[in-house]
Write a protein that holds these residues in place. Structure first.
Motif, PDB file in Angstrom:
ATOM      1  N   UNK A   7      -5.584  -7.106   1.118  1.00 28.76           N
ATOM      2  CA  UNK A   7      -5.003  -7.906   0.036  1.00 28.76           C
ATOM      3  C   UNK A   7      -6.086  -8.644  -0.739  1.00 28.76           C
ATOM      4  N   UNK A   8      -7.216  -8.973  -0.080  1.00 31.21           N
ATOM      5  CA  UNK A   8      -8.288  -9.678  -0.773  1.00 31.21           C
ATOM      6  C   UNK A   8      -9.298  -8.730  -1.399  1.00 31.21           C
ATOM      7  N   UNK A   9      -9.208  -7.444  -1.054  1.00 28.21           N
ATOM      8  CA  UNK A   9     -10.122  -6.447  -1.621  1.00 28.21           C
ATOM      9  C   UNK A   9      -9.597  -5.919  -2.937  1.00 28.21           C
ATOM     10  N   UNK A  10     -10.322  -4.987  -3.505  1.00 29.17           N
ATOM     11  CA  UNK A  10      -9.978  -4.481  -4.834  1.00 29.17           C
ATOM     12  C   UNK A  10      -8.880  -3.429  -4.832  1.00 29.17           C
ATOM     13  N   UNK A  11      -8.503  -2.893  -3.651  1.00 29.72           N
ATOM     14  CA  UNK A  11      -7.505  -1.826  -3.541  1.00 29.72           C
ATOM     15  C   UNK A  11      -7.956  -0.539  -4.224  1.00 29.72           C
ATOM     16  N   UNK A  12      -9.185  -0.459  -4.618  1.00 36.52           N
ATOM     17  CA  UNK A  12      -9.690   0.728  -5.302  1.00 36.52           C
ATOM     18  C   UNK A  12     -10.865   1.293  -4.516  1.00 36.52           C
ATOM     19  N   UNK A  13     -11.240   2.504  -4.848  1.00 41.00           N
ATOM     20  CA  UNK A  13     -12.463   3.080  -4.304  1.00 41.00           C
ATOM     21  C   UNK A  13     -12.204   4.012  -3.140  1.00 41.00           C
ATOM     22  N   UNK A  14     -13.251   4.193  -2.353  1.00 40.88           N
ATOM     23  CA  UNK A  14     -13.179   5.151  -1.257  1.00 40.88           C
ATOM     24  C   UNK A  14     -13.706   6.483  -1.735  1.00 40.88           C
ATOM     25  N   UNK A  15     -13.969   7.335  -0.823  1.00 50.16           N
ATOM     26  CA  UNK A  15     -14.452   8.669  -1.156  1.00 50.16           C
ATOM     27  C   UNK A  15     -13.261   9.606  -1.234  1.00 50.16           C
ATOM     28  N   UNK A  16     -13.040  10.201  -2.368  1.00 49.12           N
ATOM     29  CA  UNK A  16     -11.879  11.057  -2.531  1.00 49.12           C
ATOM     30  C   UNK A  16     -11.927  12.273  -1.618  1.00 49.12           C
ATOM     31  N   UNK A  17     -13.129  12.697  -1.254  1.00 46.10           N
ATOM     32  CA  UNK A  17     -13.217  13.862  -0.387  1.00 46.10           C
ATOM     33  C   UNK A  17     -13.142  13.508   1.084  1.00 46.10           C
ATOM     34  N   UNK A  18     -13.259  12.206   1.420  1.00 44.13           N
ATOM     35  CA  UNK A  18     -13.145  11.775   2.795  1.00 44.13           C
ATOM     36  C   UNK A  18     -14.312  12.192   3.680  1.00 44.13           C
ATOM     37  N   UNK A  19     -15.285  12.884   3.127  1.00 53.03           N
ATOM     38  CA  UNK A  19     -16.389  13.361   3.936  1.00 53.03           C
ATOM     39  C   UNK A  19     -17.722  12.765   3.502  1.00 53.03           C
ATOM     40  N   UNK A  20     -17.774  12.064   2.376  1.00 51.87           N
ATOM     41  CA  UNK A  20     -19.020  11.549   1.849  1.00 51.87           C
ATOM     42  C   UNK A  20     -19.732  10.651   2.845  1.00 51.87           C
ATOM     43  N   UNK A  21     -18.987   9.891   3.627  1.00 54.31           N
ATOM     44  CA  UNK A  21     -19.617   9.005   4.603  1.00 54.31           C
ATOM     45  C   UNK A  21     -20.231   9.783   5.753  1.00 54.31           C
ATOM     46  N   UNK A  22     -19.911  11.061   5.866  1.00 57.89           N
ATOM     47  CA  UNK A  22     -20.462  11.881   6.940  1.00 57.89           C
ATOM     48  C   UNK A  22     -21.874  12.367   6.621  1.00 57.89           C
ATOM     49  N   UNK A  23     -22.232  12.323   5.357  1.00 63.37           N
ATOM     50  CA  UNK A  23     -23.539  12.849   4.937  1.00 63.37           C
ATOM     51  C   UNK A  23     -24.677  11.955   5.369  1.00 63.37           C
ATOM     52  N   UNK A  71      -4.862  -7.485  14.877  1.00 68.70           N
ATOM     53  CA  UNK A  71      -5.083  -7.616  13.428  1.00 68.70           C
ATOM     54  C   UNK A  71      -6.052  -8.760  13.196  1.00 68.70           C
ATOM     55  N   UNK A  72      -7.021  -8.534  12.322  1.00 70.66           N
ATOM     56  CA  UNK A  72      -7.993  -9.548  11.945  1.00 70.66           C
ATOM     57  C   UNK A  72      -8.370  -9.330  10.480  1.00 70.66           C
ATOM     58  N   UNK A  73      -8.289 -10.400   9.690  1.00 73.25           N
ATOM     59  CA  UNK A  73      -8.679 -10.365   8.272  1.00 73.25           C
ATOM     60  C   UNK A  73      -7.961  -9.248   7.509  1.00 73.25           C
ATOM     61  N   UNK A  74      -6.698  -9.023   7.817  1.00 73.06           N
ATOM     62  CA  UNK A  74      -5.910  -8.026   7.098  1.00 73.06           C
ATOM     63  C   UNK A  74      -6.168  -6.589   7.500  1.00 73.06           C
ATOM     64  N   UNK A  94      -1.299  -1.096   6.436  1.00 67.21           N
ATOM     65  CA  UNK A  94      -2.535  -1.858   6.348  1.00 67.21           C
ATOM     66  C   UNK A  94      -3.716  -0.927   6.607  1.00 67.21           C
ATOM     67  N   UNK A  95      -4.920  -1.347   6.204  1.00 70.25           N
ATOM     68  CA  UNK A  95      -6.108  -0.565   6.582  1.00 70.25           C
ATOM     69  C   UNK A  95      -6.369  -0.714   8.077  1.00 70.25           C
ATOM     70  N   UNK A  96      -7.041   0.289   8.655  1.00 72.45           N
ATOM     71  CA  UNK A  96      -7.286   0.282  10.101  1.00 72.45           C
ATOM     72  C   UNK A  96      -8.720   0.678  10.430  1.00 72.45           C
ATOM     73  N   UNK A  97      -9.296  -0.043  11.385  1.00 74.05           N
ATOM     74  CA  UNK A  97     -10.562   0.330  12.003  1.00 74.05           C
ATOM     75  C   UNK A  97     -10.211   0.897  13.366  1.00 74.05           C
ATOM     76  N   UNK A  98     -10.553   2.152  13.599  1.00 76.09           N
ATOM     77  CA  UNK A  98     -10.240   2.808  14.864  1.00 76.09           C
ATOM     78  C   UNK A  98     -11.531   3.143  15.589  1.00 76.09           C
ATOM     79  N   UNK A  99     -11.777   2.453  16.716  1.00 75.59           N
ATOM     80  CA  UNK A  99     -12.953   2.728  17.535  1.00 75.59           C
ATOM     81  C   UNK A  99     -12.600   3.821  18.519  1.00 75.59           C
ATOM     82  N   UNK A 100     -13.243   4.980  18.361  1.00 76.64           N
ATOM     83  CA  UNK A 100     -12.905   6.150  19.172  1.00 76.64           C
ATOM     84  C   UNK A 100     -14.152   6.767  19.797  1.00 76.64           C
ATOM     85  N   UNK A 101     -15.075   5.934  20.244  1.00 80.38           N
ATOM     86  CA  UNK A 101     -16.300   6.431  20.858  1.00 80.38           C
ATOM     87  C   UNK A 101     -15.980   7.135  22.173  1.00 80.38           C
TER      88      UNK A 101
END
Length: 139
Positions: free
Chosen positions: A123-139, A17-20, A53-60
């Motif tokens: 906890x320090x972020x806005x707790x809002x946002x993200x792409x509701x479709x979950x695929x926008x970052x794939x474009x 865990x780092x920075x929440x 908590x939020x997670x960063x998953x490195x799966x290369x």
């Protein structure tokens, strides 16, 4: 292994865990089956103390069975997940994992972009946002 880290899935996965944000690093070239996924999610519960908590998953270059993808999608211990990969195959696997998730899920090729996206769920972020479709970052 450094203090504050937990190994899971027979050493294929290391969590910290780092920075929440939970950071999950999978060994490149690993094959992840259902038992590995269950073990990794138990390790998430352990390292987070049961607090989602939020997670960063490195799966290369990690192959994930269909059963393991479903298991990850059912996880209750994460608020959101940013999957960090580098190839088209990584991107396709991340998209397949999205099908059954009940939390925000995005794929990134940039660690900085992934962490910036996850910050909104800390906890320090806005707790809002993200792409509701979950695929926008794939474009």
């Amino acid at each position: 292994m450094m203090p504050g880290q937990i190994a899971a899935a027979d050493g294929k996965n290391v969590l910290s865990i780092s920075a929440g944000i939970i950071k999950s690093l999978w060994v490149p070239g690993s094959f992840v089956d259902v038992d590995d996924a269950k073990d990794a999610m138990c390790a998430v519960e352990e390292i987070s103390g049961g607090t989602p908590m939020p997670m960063l998953s490195e799966m290369t270059d990690v192959e994930i069975s269909a059963g393991a993808r479903y298991e990850f999608a059912q996880a209750k211990g994460v608020l959101a997940i940013a999957v960090l990969g580098s190839s088209t195959v990584d991107r396709v696997i991340a998209a397949a994992m999205k099908r059954h998730t009940h939390y925000p899920h995005e794929f990134f090729t940039s660690r900085d972009a992934a962490l910036a996206w996850l910050d909104q769920f800390t906890a320090t972020g806005s707790q809002q946002g993200g792409h509701s479709d979950g695929l926008s970052a794939l474009a």
